[in-house]
Design a protein around this motif. Structure first.
Motif, PDB file in Angstrom:
ATOM      1  N   ALA A   1       0.841  -1.201   0.000  1.00 48.82           N
ATOM      2  CA  ALA A   1       0.000   0.000   0.000  1.00 48.82           C
ATOM      3  C   ALA A   1       0.873   1.248   0.000  1.00 48.82           C
ATOM      4  N   HIS A   2       1.903   1.268   0.836  1.00 51.41           N
ATOM      5  CA  HIS A   2       2.820   2.409   0.889  1.00 51.41           C
ATOM      6  C   HIS A   2       3.526   2.609  -0.449  1.00 51.41           C
ATOM      7  N   LYS A   3       3.959   1.533  -1.067  1.00 54.42           N
ATOM      8  CA  LYS A   3       4.645   1.621  -2.361  1.00 54.42           C
ATOM      9  C   LYS A   3       3.729   2.240  -3.412  1.00 54.42           C
ATOM     10  N   LEU A   4       2.489   1.782  -3.480  1.00 56.13           N
ATOM     11  CA  LEU A   4       1.548   2.319  -4.470  1.00 56.13           C
ATOM     12  C   LEU A   4       1.289   3.803  -4.248  1.00 56.13           C
ATOM     13  N   VAL A   5       1.149   4.192  -2.996  1.00 57.89           N
ATOM     14  CA  VAL A   5       0.900   5.594  -2.665  1.00 57.89           C
ATOM     15  C   VAL A   5       2.110   6.452  -3.027  1.00 57.89           C
ATOM     16  N   ALA A   6       3.297   5.987  -2.668  1.00 60.24           N
ATOM     17  CA  ALA A   6       4.519   6.763  -2.941  1.00 60.24           C
ATOM     18  C   ALA A   6       4.739   6.975  -4.433  1.00 60.24           C
ATOM     19  N   GLU A   7       4.318   6.023  -5.245  1.00 58.22           N
ATOM     20  CA  GLU A   7       4.489   6.147  -6.697  1.00 58.22           C
ATOM     21  C   GLU A   7       3.579   7.216  -7.296  1.00 58.22           C
ATOM     22  N   ARG A   8       2.522   7.585  -6.599  1.00 56.19           N
ATOM     23  CA  ARG A   8       1.549   8.527  -7.164  1.00 56.19           C
ATOM     24  C   ARG A   8       1.573   9.906  -6.523  1.00 56.19           C
ATOM     25  N   LEU A   9       2.043  10.011  -5.277  1.00 59.52           N
ATOM     26  CA  LEU A   9       2.053  11.307  -4.610  1.00 59.52           C
ATOM     27  C   LEU A   9       3.232  12.159  -5.057  1.00 59.52           C
ATOM     28  N   ARG A  10       2.996  13.473  -5.042  1.00 57.97           N
ATOM     29  CA  ARG A  10       4.037  14.444  -5.394  1.00 57.97           C
ATOM     30  C   ARG A  10       4.204  15.423  -4.232  1.00 57.97           C
ATOM     31  N   GLN A  11       5.332  16.093  -4.198  1.00 56.99           N
ATOM     32  CA  GLN A  11       5.546  17.128  -3.192  1.00 56.99           C
ATOM     33  C   GLN A  11       4.435  18.171  -3.298  1.00 56.99           C
ATOM     34  N   GLY A  12       3.891  18.574  -2.158  1.00 56.50           N
ATOM     35  CA  GLY A  12       2.847  19.587  -2.132  1.00 56.50           C
ATOM     36  C   GLY A  12       1.443  19.049  -2.329  1.00 56.50           C
ATOM     37  N   ASP A  13       1.272  17.740  -2.445  1.00 57.00           N
ATOM     38  CA  ASP A  13      -0.040  17.137  -2.658  1.00 57.00           C
ATOM     39  C   ASP A  13      -0.913  17.197  -1.399  1.00 57.00           C
ATOM     40  N   ILE A  14      -2.168  16.809  -1.598  1.00 50.25           N
ATOM     41  CA  ILE A  14      -3.130  16.637  -0.511  1.00 50.25           C
ATOM     42  C   ILE A  14      -3.378  15.142  -0.374  1.00 50.25           C
TER      43      ILE A  14
ATOM     44  N   ASP B   1     -10.301  21.577  -1.998  1.00 50.28           N
ATOM     45  CA  ASP B   1      -9.483  20.366  -2.114  1.00 50.28           C
ATOM     46  C   ASP B   1     -10.247  19.197  -2.740  1.00 50.28           C
ATOM     47  N   HIS B   2     -11.556  19.351  -2.940  1.00 49.62           N
ATOM     48  CA  HIS B   2     -12.340  18.293  -3.585  1.00 49.62           C
ATOM     49  C   HIS B   2     -11.853  18.107  -5.017  1.00 49.62           C
ATOM     50  N   GLY B   3     -11.605  16.853  -5.396  1.00 53.55           N
ATOM     51  CA  GLY B   3     -11.088  16.569  -6.732  1.00 53.55           C
ATOM     52  C   GLY B   3      -9.598  16.813  -6.877  1.00 53.55           C
ATOM     53  N   GLN B   4      -8.915  17.115  -5.767  1.00 55.29           N
ATOM     54  CA  GLN B   4      -7.480  17.430  -5.806  1.00 55.29           C
ATOM     55  C   GLN B   4      -6.633  16.473  -4.978  1.00 55.29           C
ATOM     56  N   VAL B   5      -7.245  15.508  -4.317  1.00 54.01           N
ATOM     57  CA  VAL B   5      -6.536  14.616  -3.388  1.00 54.01           C
ATOM     58  C   VAL B   5      -5.729  13.576  -4.178  1.00 54.01           C
ATOM     59  N   GLY B   6      -4.470  13.407  -3.801  1.00 54.93           N
ATOM     60  CA  GLY B   6      -3.602  12.456  -4.489  1.00 54.93           C
ATOM     61  C   GLY B   6      -3.714  11.033  -3.994  1.00 54.93           C
ATOM     62  N   ALA B   7      -4.028  10.855  -2.688  1.00 57.16           N
ATOM     63  CA  ALA B   7      -4.113   9.502  -2.127  1.00 57.16           C
ATOM     64  C   ALA B   7      -4.987   9.498  -0.885  1.00 57.16           C
ATOM     65  N   VAL B   8      -5.719   8.391  -0.721  1.00 59.10           N
ATOM     66  CA  VAL B   8      -6.507   8.142   0.483  1.00 59.10           C
ATOM     67  C   VAL B   8      -6.164   6.729   0.946  1.00 59.10           C
ATOM     68  N   MET B   9      -5.764   6.599   2.205  1.00 61.72           N
ATOM     69  CA  MET B   9      -5.413   5.296   2.756  1.00 61.72           C
ATOM     70  C   MET B   9      -6.435   4.865   3.809  1.00 61.72           C
ATOM     71  N   PHE B  10      -6.897   3.618   3.693  1.00 54.84           N
ATOM     72  CA  PHE B  10      -7.778   2.991   4.668  1.00 54.84           C
ATOM     73  C   PHE B  10      -7.041   1.776   5.230  1.00 54.84           C
ATOM     74  N   ASN B  11      -7.021   1.637   6.547  1.00 57.28           N
ATOM     75  CA  ASN B  11      -6.491   0.453   7.207  1.00 57.28           C
ATOM     76  C   ASN B  11      -7.593   0.019   8.167  1.00 57.28           C
ATOM     77  N   LEU B  12      -8.460  -0.868   7.703  1.00 53.88           N
ATOM     78  CA  LEU B  12      -9.695  -1.183   8.402  1.00 53.88           C
ATOM     79  C   LEU B  12      -9.465  -2.061   9.626  1.00 53.88           C
ATOM     80  N   GLY B  13     -10.540  -2.286  10.377  1.00 54.70           N
ATOM     81  CA  GLY B  13     -10.450  -3.129  11.563  1.00 54.70           C
ATOM     82  C   GLY B  13     -10.502  -2.304  12.830  1.00 54.70           C
ATOM     83  N   TYR B  14      -9.695  -2.691  13.819  1.00 56.76           N
ATOM     84  CA  TYR B  14      -9.697  -2.007  15.116  1.00 56.76           C
ATOM     85  C   TYR B  14      -8.333  -1.397  15.395  1.00 56.76           C
TER      86      TYR B  14
END
Length: 196
Positions: free
Chosen positions: A10-23, A94-107
């Motif tokens: 998950a971290h690898k996929l996110v890092a490949e898409r995020l840029r400096q200054g992103d949301i 910021d709507h429509g401008q977010v580069g990544a959203v991470m969910f880690n479900l459970g407790y």
């Protein structure tokens, strides 16, 4: 060299898409590991929103962030709020401008946490719909699922069924899972397609 864990992938996929200054958004702050990871990916000019219904989780996140140099971190806003309400907490600009959203479900994985408090299917599906709307084209959502605990199995099945029904012209989805253990955590990732 073995395969990456679902969290590392998950971290690898996110890092490949995020840029400096992103949301970026951490939909389930937990102990703050993903909040901090997102913050490091986008640097001091970016912005991170993090959500959790438990004050204990937000306190653990604050403690983790406090160990970092404040100059290296972006603006981070913590919301004691269900992830289902993320859209109303994120600034309209910021709507429509977010580069990544991470969910880690459970407790909450902290030793002292109440394991009966966990993410719930209905709010998770609402949050995932909102997350897609918040993403920019090319942005990514990662969802780590835990079918091995009571309630987690139903939530994982519902999220997977939801992801399978998403229109291919709008969202691309992948599944990353070990096959020998049905109850092992796994990852679903979604990428909002760029308009043609």
């Amino acid at each position: 060299m073995g395969f990456l864990s679902v969290l590392s992938f998950a971290h690898k996929l996110v890092a490949e898409r995020l840029r400096q200054g992103d949301i970026a958004l951490d939909a389930t702050a937990g102990t703050g590991a993903d909040t901090l990871y997102l913050a490091k990916c986008i640097g001091s000019r970016g912005k991170v929103y993090a959500f959790d219904i438990q004050e204990q989780a937000l306190q653990l996140t604050r403690e983790r962030l406090a160990k970092e140099s404040p100059d290296s971190l972006p603006a981070i806003s913590l919301h004691q709020q269900s992830h289902a309400l993320m859209k109303s907490c994120v600034s309209d600009r910021d709507h429509g401008q977010v580069g990544a959203v991470m969910f880690n479900l459970g407790y909450l994985p902290a030793d002292s946490s109440d394991k009966r408090i966990m993410t719930e299917t209905a709010s998770t599906l609402t949050a995932l719909e909102a997350a897609i709307e918040l993403l920019r084209p090319g942005g990514i959502i990662t969802v780590v699922l835990y079918p091995g605990h009571k309630g987690g199995d139903a939530e994982a099945a519902a999220v997977q069924a939801w992801a399978e029904r998403l229109p291919q012209h709008a969202v691309q989805t992948i599944l990353y899972r070990g096959l020998q253990r049905a109850d092992a955590p796994y990852l679903i990732a979604l990428e909002r397609k760029k308009p043609l």
